[in-house]
Design a protein around this motif. Structure first.
Motif, PDB file in Angstrom:
ATOM      1  N   ILE A  64       0.416  -1.238   0.223  1.00 41.85           N
ATOM      2  CA  ILE A  64       0.305   0.175  -0.274  1.00 41.85           C
ATOM      3  C   ILE A  64       1.055   1.249  -0.177  1.00 41.85           C
ATOM      4  CG2 ILE A  64      -2.076   1.214   1.261  1.00 41.85           C
ATOM      5  CD1 ILE A  64      -2.894  -0.775   0.256  1.00 41.85           C
ATOM      6  N   LEU A  65       2.050   1.304   0.646  1.00 39.32           N
ATOM      7  CA  LEU A  65       2.546   2.141   0.809  1.00 39.32           C
ATOM      8  C   LEU A  65       3.590   3.173  -0.282  1.00 39.32           C
ATOM      9  CD1 LEU A  65       3.703   1.913   4.232  1.00 39.32           C
ATOM     10  CD2 LEU A  65       2.847   3.625   3.548  1.00 39.32           C
ATOM     11  N   ASN A  66       3.533   2.059  -1.168  1.00 38.97           N
ATOM     12  CA  ASN A  66       4.722   2.024  -2.588  1.00 38.97           C
ATOM     13  C   ASN A  66       3.428   2.045  -3.393  1.00 38.97           C
ATOM     14  OD1 ASN A  66       7.221   0.524  -1.149  1.00 38.97           O
ATOM     15  ND2 ASN A  66       6.830  -1.098  -1.765  1.00 38.97           N
ATOM     16  N   GLY A  67       2.830   1.504  -3.263  1.00 41.81           N
ATOM     17  CA  GLY A  67       0.890   2.509  -4.460  1.00 41.81           C
ATOM     18  C   GLY A  67       0.857   3.921  -3.915  1.00 41.81           C
ATOM     19  N   LEU A  68       1.135   4.350  -3.157  1.00 30.28           N
ATOM     20  CA  LEU A  68       0.421   5.392  -2.331  1.00 30.28           C
ATOM     21  C   LEU A  68       2.053   6.179  -2.611  1.00 30.28           C
ATOM     22  CD1 LEU A  68      -0.617   7.792  -0.717  1.00 30.28           C
ATOM     23  CD2 LEU A  68       0.767   7.190   0.979  1.00 30.28           C
ATOM     24  N   LEU A  69       3.628   5.964  -2.463  1.00 32.80           N
ATOM     25  CA  LEU A  69       4.333   6.435  -3.069  1.00 32.80           C
ATOM     26  C   LEU A  69       4.274   6.653  -4.644  1.00 32.80           C
ATOM     27  CD1 LEU A  69       6.855   7.891  -2.848  1.00 32.80           C
ATOM     28  CD2 LEU A  69       8.239   6.301  -2.579  1.00 32.80           C
ATOM     29  N   ALA A  70       4.085   5.960  -4.948  1.00 28.78           N
ATOM     30  CA  ALA A  70       3.906   6.019  -6.799  1.00 28.78           C
ATOM     31  C   ALA A  70       2.791   6.763  -6.885  1.00 28.78           C
ATOM     32  CB  ALA A  70       3.221   4.754  -7.043  1.00 28.78           C
ATOM     33  N   THR A  71       1.415   7.253  -6.554  1.00 30.03           N
ATOM     34  CA  THR A  71       0.459   8.430  -6.768  1.00 30.03           C
ATOM     35  C   THR A  71       1.108   9.667  -6.497  1.00 30.03           C
ATOM     36  OG1 THR A  71      -1.346   6.371  -6.002  1.00 30.03           O
ATOM     37  CG2 THR A  71      -1.604   8.376  -5.691  1.00 30.03           C
ATOM     38  N   THR A  75       0.940  12.476  -9.687  1.00 34.94           N
ATOM     39  CA  THR A  75       0.280  13.624  -9.455  1.00 34.94           C
ATOM     40  C   THR A  75       1.254  14.895  -9.458  1.00 34.94           C
ATOM     41  OG1 THR A  75      -0.668  12.552  -7.773  1.00 34.94           O
ATOM     42  CG2 THR A  75      -0.564  15.116  -7.954  1.00 34.94           C
ATOM     43  N   VAL A  76       3.050  13.932  -9.355  1.00 34.30           N
ATOM     44  CA  VAL A  76       3.527  15.865  -9.318  1.00 34.30           C
ATOM     45  C   VAL A  76       4.079  15.168 -10.608  1.00 34.30           C
ATOM     46  CG1 VAL A  76       5.722  16.407  -8.432  1.00 34.30           C
ATOM     47  CG2 VAL A  76       4.929  15.401  -6.665  1.00 34.30           C
ATOM     48  N   LEU A 224      -4.281  14.227  -8.202  1.00 36.27           N
ATOM     49  CA  LEU A 224      -3.939  13.162  -7.191  1.00 36.27           C
ATOM     50  C   LEU A 224      -5.148  11.976  -7.623  1.00 36.27           C
ATOM     51  CD1 LEU A 224      -2.249  12.316  -4.310  1.00 36.27           C
ATOM     52  CD2 LEU A 224      -4.538  13.135  -3.763  1.00 36.27           C
ATOM     53  N   LYS A 225      -6.390  12.264  -7.603  1.00 36.59           N
ATOM     54  CA  LYS A 225      -7.828  11.786  -7.008  1.00 36.59           C
ATOM     55  C   LYS A 225      -8.092  10.644  -8.883  1.00 36.59           C
ATOM     56  CE  LYS A 225     -10.200  14.298  -5.762  1.00 36.59           C
ATOM     57  NZ  LYS A 225     -11.568  14.845  -5.205  1.00 36.59           N
ATOM     58  N   LEU A 233      -3.657   0.834 -17.127  1.00 38.53           N
ATOM     59  CA  LEU A 233      -2.746   0.324 -17.969  1.00 38.53           C
ATOM     60  C   LEU A 233      -1.932  -0.135 -16.486  1.00 38.53           C
ATOM     61  CD1 LEU A 233      -1.980   3.776 -18.185  1.00 38.53           C
ATOM     62  CD2 LEU A 233      -2.997   2.553 -19.986  1.00 38.53           C
ATOM     63  N   ALA A 234      -2.557  -1.179 -15.905  1.00 38.42           N
ATOM     64  CA  ALA A 234      -1.375  -2.311 -14.895  1.00 38.42           C
ATOM     65  C   ALA A 234      -0.455  -0.754 -13.922  1.00 38.42           C
ATOM     66  CB  ALA A 234      -1.102  -2.822 -15.926  1.00 38.42           C
ATOM     67  N   PHE A 235      -0.722   0.471 -13.808  1.00 40.39           N
ATOM     68  CA  PHE A 235       0.144   0.964 -13.042  1.00 40.39           C
ATOM     69  C   PHE A 235       0.277   0.812 -12.131  1.00 40.39           C
ATOM     70  CE2 PHE A 235       1.586   4.790 -10.959  1.00 40.39           C
ATOM     71  CZ  PHE A 235       3.257   4.741 -11.909  1.00 40.39           C
ATOM     72  N   PRO A 236       0.995   0.133 -11.206  1.00 48.14           N
ATOM     73  CA  PRO A 236       1.383  -0.048  -9.917  1.00 48.14           C
ATOM     74  C   PRO A 236       0.704   1.608  -9.058  1.00 48.14           C
ATOM     75  CG  PRO A 236       3.166  -0.253 -10.208  1.00 48.14           C
ATOM     76  CD  PRO A 236       2.839   0.102 -11.425  1.00 48.14           C
ATOM     77  N   GLU A 237       0.300   1.872  -8.959  1.00 45.98           N
ATOM     78  CA  GLU A 237      -0.476   2.979  -7.734  1.00 45.98           C
ATOM     79  C   GLU A 237      -1.094   2.518  -6.985  1.00 45.98           C
ATOM     80  OE1 GLU A 237      -3.747   4.240  -8.206  1.00 45.98           O
ATOM     81  OE2 GLU A 237      -4.024   2.544  -9.600  1.00 45.98           O
ATOM     82  N   LEU A 238      -1.276   3.355  -5.485  1.00 50.45           N
ATOM     83  CA  LEU A 238      -2.228   3.442  -4.899  1.00 50.45           C
ATOM     84  C   LEU A 238      -3.181   2.488  -5.037  1.00 50.45           C
ATOM     85  CD1 LEU A 238      -2.310   3.430  -1.795  1.00 50.45           C
ATOM     86  CD2 LEU A 238      -3.722   5.290  -2.141  1.00 50.45           C
ATOM     87  N   LEU A 239      -4.995   2.897  -5.765  1.00 50.22           N
ATOM     88  CA  LEU A 239      -5.331   2.026  -5.958  1.00 50.22           C
ATOM     89  C   LEU A 239      -5.526   0.460  -6.686  1.00 50.22           C
ATOM     90  CD1 LEU A 239      -8.665   1.052  -5.271  1.00 50.22           C
ATOM     91  CD2 LEU A 239      -8.606   2.208  -8.385  1.00 50.22           C
TER      92      LEU A 239
END
Length: 287
Positions: A64-71, A75-76, A224-225, A233-239
């Protein structure tokens, strides 16, 4: 009116009792809202289907934390692309050159008129249209060629899809901010012999930021949302990280709650930051 009458009137005013205006319906609204909040809290506490122990167990998990970091970094990067592109589009839109104005208008029309989800899918499957991307002479030989699948990775597709879409909105935001600056200051700068690029950088944009910052901050929170859309796209973001976990343990609701709480926490931090940035650029203006 005599002085005696005035004295009597003054004494009467001083003896008047001030009665506060009553608001009975305000108290009714307090009671209704209080009851609804109590019902919501009771449901959150007593309904075992929310799975709060599961939420607590996965809240600080590495996936979850890795997904949050990717998000966050997505976003940036996407906002960075959108802001730079938005400034360029705004300058083109305000230009007296008909070609630059037309290109800016066409870009804004296209990217605001199509859903960002469709744009993400387009970038994700662009290799179906162009298996190879090349640079060369039109109708002539290729100078450099690339495999599209190697060049447009899921990360690149996510940044392009979100950043190019955001650029269309930021262009209109920057344009509105620039047009809000007093034209007299621009004319005074031109009279001093300043060039257009320097006027834009030193005079116009610093003052336009007061108008630009609020909608730009809102767009950052929206971005962010919107990163949740790149899960397609199978990108490992938070969701998508949460989806991968509940596809294994079938605890769908608790994992979605976990992701939602992290979104709420980050947007709350961004909202506080927005307040201070707006206050900084609002210095010297009447409140």
């Amino acid at each position: 009116m005599t002085s005696a009458t005035l004295a009597t009137s003054s004494d009467d005013v001083e003896t008047l009792e001030v009665v506060k205006l009553r608001h009975p319906w305000r108290w009714v609204s307090y009671v209704v809202v209080g009851v609804l909040v109590a019902m919501l809290v009771s449901s959150l506490v007593t309904n075992q289907n929310y799975g709060w122990p599961v939420v607590a167990a996965y809240f600080f998990s590495s996936r979850i934390l890795n997904g949050l970091l990717a998000t966050l970094w997505l976003t940036v990067l996407a906002m960075g692309v959108g802001i730079v592109l938005g400034v360029v589009l705004a300058v083109m839109r305000l230009s007296r050159n008909p070609m630059l104005w037309s290109v800016s208008m066409a870009y804004t029309w296209f990217f605001r008129g199509t859903p960002v989800f469709v744009q993400l899918l387009f970038w994700g499957y662009i290799s179906a249209l162009y298996p190879r991307l090349s640079v060369g002479i039109p109708f002539g030989p290729e100078l450099v060629a690339f495999d599209t699948n190697l060049l447009i990775t899921p990360v690149a597709a996510a940044i392009l899809g979100l950043g190019l879409n955001e650029g269309a909105y930021m262009g209109e935001i920057v344009r509105a901010g620039v047009e809000a600056v007093d034209k007299g200051q621009i004319e005074a700068s031109q009279a001093l012999g300043m060039k257009r690029a320097r006027i834009l950088r030193r005079i116009v944009l610093p003052q336009a930021m007061r108008v630009i910052v609020p909608p730009m901050a809102n767009n950052t929170i929206s971005m962010l949302k919107s990163t949740s859309l790149v899960s397609v796209l199978a990108f490992p973001e938070l969701l998508y990280s949460a989806q991968l976990i509940y596809s294994e343990n079938f605890l769908t609701v608790p994992l979605l709650i976990t992701a939602s709480i992290w979104y709420l926490l980050v947007t709350s931090v961004l909202t506080v930051g927005q307040h201070y940035v707006e206050r900084y650029y609002g210095r010297g203006t009447a409140s």
